[in-house]
Motif scaffolding. Structure first.
Motif, PDB file in Angstrom:
ATOM      1  N   THR A   1      -1.242  -6.372  -2.547  1.00  0.00           N
ATOM      2  CA  THR A   1      -1.727  -7.743  -2.705  1.00  0.00           C
ATOM      3  C   THR A   1      -2.057  -8.325  -1.336  1.00  0.00           C
ATOM      4  OG1 THR A   1       0.539  -8.607  -2.614  1.00  0.00           O
ATOM      5  CG2 THR A   1      -0.361  -8.101  -4.786  1.00  0.00           C
ATOM      6  N   LYS A   2      -2.827  -9.385  -1.333  1.00  0.00           N
ATOM      7  CA  LYS A   2      -3.240 -10.005  -0.077  1.00  0.00           C
ATOM      8  C   LYS A   2      -2.054 -10.684   0.605  1.00  0.00           C
ATOM      9  CE  LYS A   2      -8.055 -10.852  -1.403  1.00  0.00           C
ATOM     10  NZ  LYS A   2      -9.107 -11.884  -1.623  1.00  0.00           N
ATOM     11  N   LYS A   3      -2.079 -10.627   1.936  1.00  0.00           N
ATOM     12  CA  LYS A   3      -1.064 -11.315   2.735  1.00  0.00           C
ATOM     13  C   LYS A   3      -1.764 -12.211   3.744  1.00  0.00           C
ATOM     14  CE  LYS A   3       0.836  -7.274   3.753  1.00  0.00           C
ATOM     15  NZ  LYS A   3       1.742  -6.231   4.273  1.00  0.00           N
ATOM     16  N   PRO A   4      -1.291 -13.445   3.985  1.00  0.00           N
ATOM     17  CA  PRO A   4      -0.114 -14.064   3.378  1.00  0.00           C
ATOM     18  C   PRO A   4      -0.361 -14.450   1.916  1.00  0.00           C
ATOM     19  CG  PRO A   4      -1.237 -15.612   4.834  1.00  0.00           C
ATOM     20  CD  PRO A   4      -1.950 -14.308   4.968  1.00  0.00           C
ATOM     21  N   PRO A   5       0.756 -14.779   1.163  1.00  0.00           N
ATOM     22  CA  PRO A   5       2.139 -14.862   1.653  1.00  0.00           C
ATOM     23  C   PRO A   5       2.746 -13.479   1.868  1.00  0.00           C
ATOM     24  CG  PRO A   5       2.093 -15.243  -0.705  1.00  0.00           C
ATOM     25  CD  PRO A   5       0.654 -15.145  -0.279  1.00  0.00           C
ATOM     26  N   TYR A   6       3.601 -13.396   2.866  1.00  0.00           N
ATOM     27  CA  TYR A   6       4.307 -12.158   3.150  1.00  0.00           C
ATOM     28  C   TYR A   6       5.565 -12.071   2.284  1.00  0.00           C
ATOM     29  CZ  TYR A   6       1.228 -11.690   7.158  1.00  0.00           C
ATOM     30  OH  TYR A   6       0.117 -11.558   7.952  1.00  0.00           O
TER      31      TYR A   6
ATOM     32  N   GLY B   1       8.215 -12.487  -2.289  1.00  0.00           N
ATOM     33  CA  GLY B   1       8.237 -11.052  -2.510  1.00  0.00           C
ATOM     34  C   GLY B   1       8.586 -10.679  -3.936  1.00  0.00           C
ATOM     35  N   TYR B   2       9.665  -9.939  -4.105  1.00  0.00           N
ATOM     36  CA  TYR B   2      10.083  -9.457  -5.422  1.00  0.00           C
ATOM     37  C   TYR B   2      10.371 -10.639  -6.354  1.00  0.00           C
ATOM     38  CZ  TYR B   2      12.846  -6.915  -8.938  1.00  0.00           C
ATOM     39  OH  TYR B   2      13.333  -6.383 -10.109  1.00  0.00           O
ATOM     40  N   LEU B   3       9.731 -10.633  -7.507  1.00  0.00           N
ATOM     41  CA  LEU B   3       9.850 -11.709  -8.498  1.00  0.00           C
ATOM     42  C   LEU B   3       9.534 -13.085  -7.897  1.00  0.00           C
ATOM     43  CD1 LEU B   3      13.102 -10.549 -10.352  1.00  0.00           C
ATOM     44  CD2 LEU B   3      10.718 -10.077 -10.968  1.00  0.00           C
ATOM     45  N   GLY B   4       8.697 -13.065  -6.867  1.00  0.00           N
ATOM     46  CA  GLY B   4       8.286 -14.312  -6.235  1.00  0.00           C
ATOM     47  C   GLY B   4       9.307 -14.894  -5.282  1.00  0.00           C
ATOM     48  N   LYS B   5      10.368 -14.157  -4.993  1.00  0.00           N
ATOM     49  CA  LYS B   5      11.446 -14.654  -4.136  1.00  0.00           C
ATOM     50  C   LYS B   5      11.359 -14.013  -2.744  1.00  0.00           C
ATOM     51  CE  LYS B   5      13.125 -16.827  -7.709  1.00  0.00           C
ATOM     52  NZ  LYS B   5      13.002 -18.312  -7.817  1.00  0.00           N
TER      53      LYS B   5
ATOM     54  N   GLU C   1       4.247  -2.066   1.183  1.00  0.00           N
ATOM     55  CA  GLU C   1       5.322  -2.917   0.692  1.00  0.00           C
ATOM     56  C   GLU C   1       4.949  -3.796  -0.499  1.00  0.00           C
ATOM     57  OE1 GLU C   1       6.707  -5.086   4.068  1.00  0.00           O
ATOM     58  OE2 GLU C   1       4.966  -6.418   4.157  1.00  0.00           O
ATOM     59  N   THR C   2       3.757  -4.366  -0.512  1.00  0.00           N
ATOM     60  CA  THR C   2       3.422  -5.243  -1.643  1.00  0.00           C
ATOM     61  C   THR C   2       3.163  -4.433  -2.909  1.00  0.00           C
ATOM     62  OG1 THR C   2       1.069  -5.308  -1.031  1.00  0.00           O
ATOM     63  CG2 THR C   2       2.492  -7.032  -0.133  1.00  0.00           C
ATOM     64  N   ALA C   3       2.599  -3.235  -2.753  1.00  0.00           N
ATOM     65  CA  ALA C   3       2.405  -2.360  -3.913  1.00  0.00           C
ATOM     66  C   ALA C   3       3.748  -1.888  -4.450  1.00  0.00           C
ATOM     67  CB  ALA C   3       1.538  -1.160  -3.535  1.00  0.00           C
ATOM     68  N   LEU C   4       4.681  -1.623  -3.530  1.00  0.00           N
ATOM     69  CA  LEU C   4       6.035  -1.208  -3.919  1.00  0.00           C
ATOM     70  C   LEU C   4       6.710  -2.309  -4.738  1.00  0.00           C
ATOM     71  CD1 LEU C   4       8.652   0.468  -1.605  1.00  0.00           C
ATOM     72  CD2 LEU C   4       9.266  -1.552  -2.914  1.00  0.00           C
TER      73      LEU C   4
END
Length: 413
Positions: free
Chosen positions: A315-320, A325-329, A300-303
């Motif tokens: 990318t590392k989680k957290p943040p989830y 997420g997308y565009l930091g939102k 999901e984070t690569a997507l």
């Protein structure tokens, strides 16, 4: 769009769809037009049937019927007569026999013991299945929005918009549905996290980057029922307070992409997507982003990085993503199969979904089966089904009566 207008479309379409409402002297021919059957010339079969279409014979495309190794497949109503390995030169005979109330015996399905089955509903491969994510296969044309409405499409969205956001999240949570992409995370919990995250903008994303060799469950669902994905994204968007959705689909799925694009366009034309949906303040739009075959983008984070035009790296989680997420939102990401269940869960209730499956895993799972079995293809079974049942009943057993030696479970990658 008003509810009364949606109901009018449903009733008008039901009057034409013989698969859903049989009528004396009328027939409907459904030709499998998914990637599997299309690759073995179902287009020519479909076009040949169109030559015979008239007021008493409706000819339609339909999504994957599941017995992919026996295509092109054709289903005829009334009676659910199932033909396999149909060629264009068979069409005239099929039409003639159909109008005379007879069947073409040589094209009927036969199991490994030579037992002949006339109707789809009697074939063990289909009798054992429970259709939720793959609902309406063989009954609707995936390219016709009115067909989707006729089977209850977008009524789940209307129901959701007449509930509070918390109520919608609660229904999904109580249903017990878990992510079908592999992780099995509770979908309702994911939605609750995103709803609780404060932000002026939020996003919902459909993960359609199905990269495992031999897996084609998501592709089939998108090709067979694209409006279910659109409706589900809208319901998810309303539930968490998002106004924008993304379908991230791999470019190797051209038919799925084409049908999703048409479905989005048709939904906008009817006012079921866009501004003030069902005369409410809810506005929602969807865009399609195509991936470039990077297996890692199924994560999901690569997507999300790929959606942003960046290198597809986790990318590392957290943040989830539900928080950032997308565009930091705040963003929720659900797999195609998960989303395909959502409209029915909202419309029919959490208890309806919970009635299928096991105590720990509710609902169904779609499987793709390939290898040395008699029936290669796609099917949907209740959670808790054993591997032996999958191979012996849906798979029709091991080819040539040989013993089963090994099964590779899950994606080979």
């Amino acid at each position: 769009m008003k509810l009364s207008e949606l109901e009018k479309i449903k009733n008008e379409t039901l009057s034409k769809n013989i698969a859903l409402m049989p009528k004396a002297g009328k027939h409907q021919i459904m030709v499998c037009y998914s990637s599997g059957c299309e690759s073995i010339n179902s287009k020519a079969v479909y076009e040949k049937f169109l030559e015979f279409a008239d007021g008493n014979l409706r000819v339609c495309k339909t999504g994957c019927l599941g017995l992919c190794g026996l295509g092109p497949n054709v289903l005829i109503y009334p009676g659910e007569i199932f033909y396999n390995r149909v060629k264009p030169e068979d069409v005239e005979e099929i039409v003639g026999k159909t109008r005379a109330g007879e069947v073409v015996a040589r094209l009927l399905y036969k199991d490994k013991d030579g037992v002949e089955y006339k109707s789809l509903k009697d074939i063990p491969f289909f009798k054992t299945q429970t259709f939720i994510a793959r609902a309406n296969i063989g009954e609707i044309d995936p390219e016709v929005i009115e067909d989707y409405i006729a089977v209850g499409g977008y009524f789940g969205l209307f129901s959701a918009l007449n509930k509070s956001q918390d109520e919608v999240v609660d229904i999904v949570a109580k249903s017990g549905i878990r992510g079908r992409g592999g992780a099995g995370f509770p979908t309702g919990k994911k939605w609750a996290f995103a709803k609780a995250s404060e932000s002026e903008e939020k996003y919902v994303v459909c993960n359609a980057d199905e990269g495992d060799p031999g897996a084609f469950m998501d592709r089939s669902i998108m090709e067979s029922n694209p409006h279910a994905i659109i409706e589900a994204l809208e319901i998810a968007g309303y539930a968490i307070g998002a106004s924008h959705g993304i379908v991230y689909v791999r470019a190797e799925y051209p038919l799925a992409g084409k049908r999703l694009e048409k479905a989005i366009c048709d939904a906008k034309k009817l006012g079921l997507l866009g501004e003030n949906i069902f005369e409410t303040n809810f506005c929602f739009d969807i865009e399609i982003k195509y991936g470039a075959s990077a297996f890692v983008c199924g994560e999901e984070t690569a997507l999300l990085r790929s959606c942003e035009g960046k290198r597809g790296e986790p990318t590392k989680k957290p943040p989830y993503p539900a928080v950032r997420g997308y565009l930091g939102k705040p963003t929720i990401i659900n797999n195609v199969e998960t989303l395909a269940c959502i409209p029915q869960i909202v419309l029919k209730g959490a208890d309806w979904f919970r009635s299928v499956g096991t105590e720990g895993s509710k609902g169904t799972k779609v499987f793709a089966l390939s290898g040395h079995v008699n029936n290669t293809g796609l099917f949907e079974l209740p959670m808790g089904t054993t591997i032996n049942q999958i191979i012996d009943i849906c798979g029709g057993g091991v080819k040539d009566g040989k013993d089963l030696k090994a099964v590779l479970v899950g994606g080979p990658s």
